[in-house]
Write an enzyme that holds these catalytic residues in place. Structure first.
Site: not given
Ligand SMILES: *Cc1c(COP(=O)(O)O)cnc(C)c1O
Length: 407
Positions: A155, A203-204, A244, A329
């Protein structure tokens, strides 16, 4: 062109309007508000059908079986469920896990927690280009190794790991392989039917869906991955994740995956062209260092250090462009990026690193604006720096990196 320019798609993406439209229509009385566990009436059954359609859309994106998809709240939860779930379910077989120093905190912090619970974790060092070599991984394997967890696309740097080679090794040793694909799912082709990956986190909100929903792929065939659940309750998701189901979020993630699958090639070639345009424009400034791999990269992320310029000063000079230093982060904690430090960048280079991340709605006009604005800011900051040499930049010893393609 609209200001500010958004170049932080790796932190999160805007929801695609087609997805937002569908999500909104799920919520109200004439929509899909029913509880999918309410099998005694029409409202519940319709909601359950929509959840299963979405599950099929996520599975289709990954060439997986719908029964292998578990809904979660995002990649953080998926990573927790994969790592803790495997290590707990198999604790009699072994207690060792291997990961890398360049993983997202949502893997590294889970590993720290597992160490406190008595597991043993090896954190692999990357090469200076961010790749993890098979030799290092093979050297780290132990008789009690249960699980290897490596990300697909990093990332911060966009570096793509060679997971096929990793999978061949883990499969031959009977070790499970988990992949954090939060940055790659819907962006690079993934075929889990022809792969040795056992678990994959999605992750959506990284693929033009909403925040707060994600999925974990947990392989069922040829062998079933055993997991201990984190959340217990009503037994939803075959007992793996109680609670749910958030139908509107799930339907939206399914639609985001459907669009991503259909438009992947188009998105990818657009991004490659925009990335080349950005890199070529900025490389002209001289003494620009590419933090990442010259060929194995995903074009949506370009991480650069401008010699003689501090990242914070550059961002402060460019309030009209949304950029990141390191990851979102890490920005909050104002530390030099753990990823770049692991790649061997010195403190100045990693503190000077800027992440440009591009996406579906980025335009060539935005890239041109960014090239011009960053160029002006870098020139201004270098002129102010007492350490910056005037004259010929080429006299500096600089690794330019190659403007190259995904390999
Ligand atoms: C954004 C990200 C996450 C965290 O995802 P969330 O859906 O925000 O919890 C984990 N790993 C990577 C590589 C990411 O880019």
């Amino acid at each position: 062109m609209r200001l500010p320019v958004y170049l932080d798609y790796a932190a999160t993406t805007p929801v695609d309007p087609r997805v937002a439209d569908l999500l909104g229509r799920c919520l109200t009385q004439d929509g899909l508000f029913g509880n999918p566990s309410s099998s005694t009436h029409h409202f519940g059954r319709r909601a359950a059908e929509a959840v299963e359609t979405a599950r099929g859309q996520v599975a289709a994106l990954l060439h997986a079986d719908a029964r292998e998809i578990v809904w979660t709240s995002g990649a953080t939860e998926s990573n927790n469920l994969a790592l803790r779930g495997v290590m707990r379910a198999h604790r009699r077989r072994g207690r060792h896990l291997i990961t890398s120093k360049t993983e997202h905190k949502a893997v590294l912090d889970v590993c720290r927690g597992l160490e406190q619970d008595g597991c043993s974790v090896t954190y692999l060092d990357p090469e200076p280009d961010g790749s993890i070599t098979l030799e290092r991984l093979a050297d780290a394997l132990r008789p009690d190794t249960l699980l290897v967890s490596l990300m697909h696309v990093n990332n911060e740097t966009g570096v793509v790991q060679d997971l096929e080679a990793v999978g061949a090794l883990t499969r031959s040793r009977g070790i499970l392989l988990h992949v954090d694909a939060a940055q790659s799912a819907g962006k690079l082709p993934i075929d889990l039917s022809a792969s040795a990956i056992d678990l994959m986190s999605l992750s959506a909100h990284k693929l033009y869906g909403p925040k707060g929903v994600g999925a974990l792929f947990a392989r069922q065939r040829p062998h079933q991955v055993r997991l201990e659940p984190l959340l217990r309750g009503g037994g939803q998701e075959r007992g793996l994740r109680a609670g749910t189901l958030a139908v509107h979020q799930i339907v939206a993630m399914g639609e985001a995956c459907r669009i991503a699958r259909v438009e992947m090639d188009h998105d990818q070639s657009r991004l490659q062209a925009l990335r080349d345009r950005l890199w070529q424009g900025l490389a002209h400034l001289g003494a620009v260092i590419l933090n990442g791999h010259p060929r194995r990269y995903w074009p949506g992320i370009l991480n650069l250090s401008f010699s003689g310029v501090a990242a914070e000063a550059l961002l402060a000079d460019l309030p009209e462009i949304a950029l990141a230093t390191g990851s979102a982060c890490a920005s909050a904690s104002a530390q030099a990026s753990h990823v770049l430090r692991a790649m061997g960048c010195d403190a100045a280079r990693s503190r000077g690193a800027i992440r440009f991340s591009l996406g579906r709605f980025t335009t060539a006009a935005e890239i041109d604006y960014t090239v011009q604005a960053v160029g002006a800011a870098v020139a201004r900051l270098r002129a102010l720096s007492p350490f910056w040499p005037s004259g010929n930049l080429e006299s500096l010893s600089v690794d330019w990196g190659a403007p190259a393609r995904t390999g």
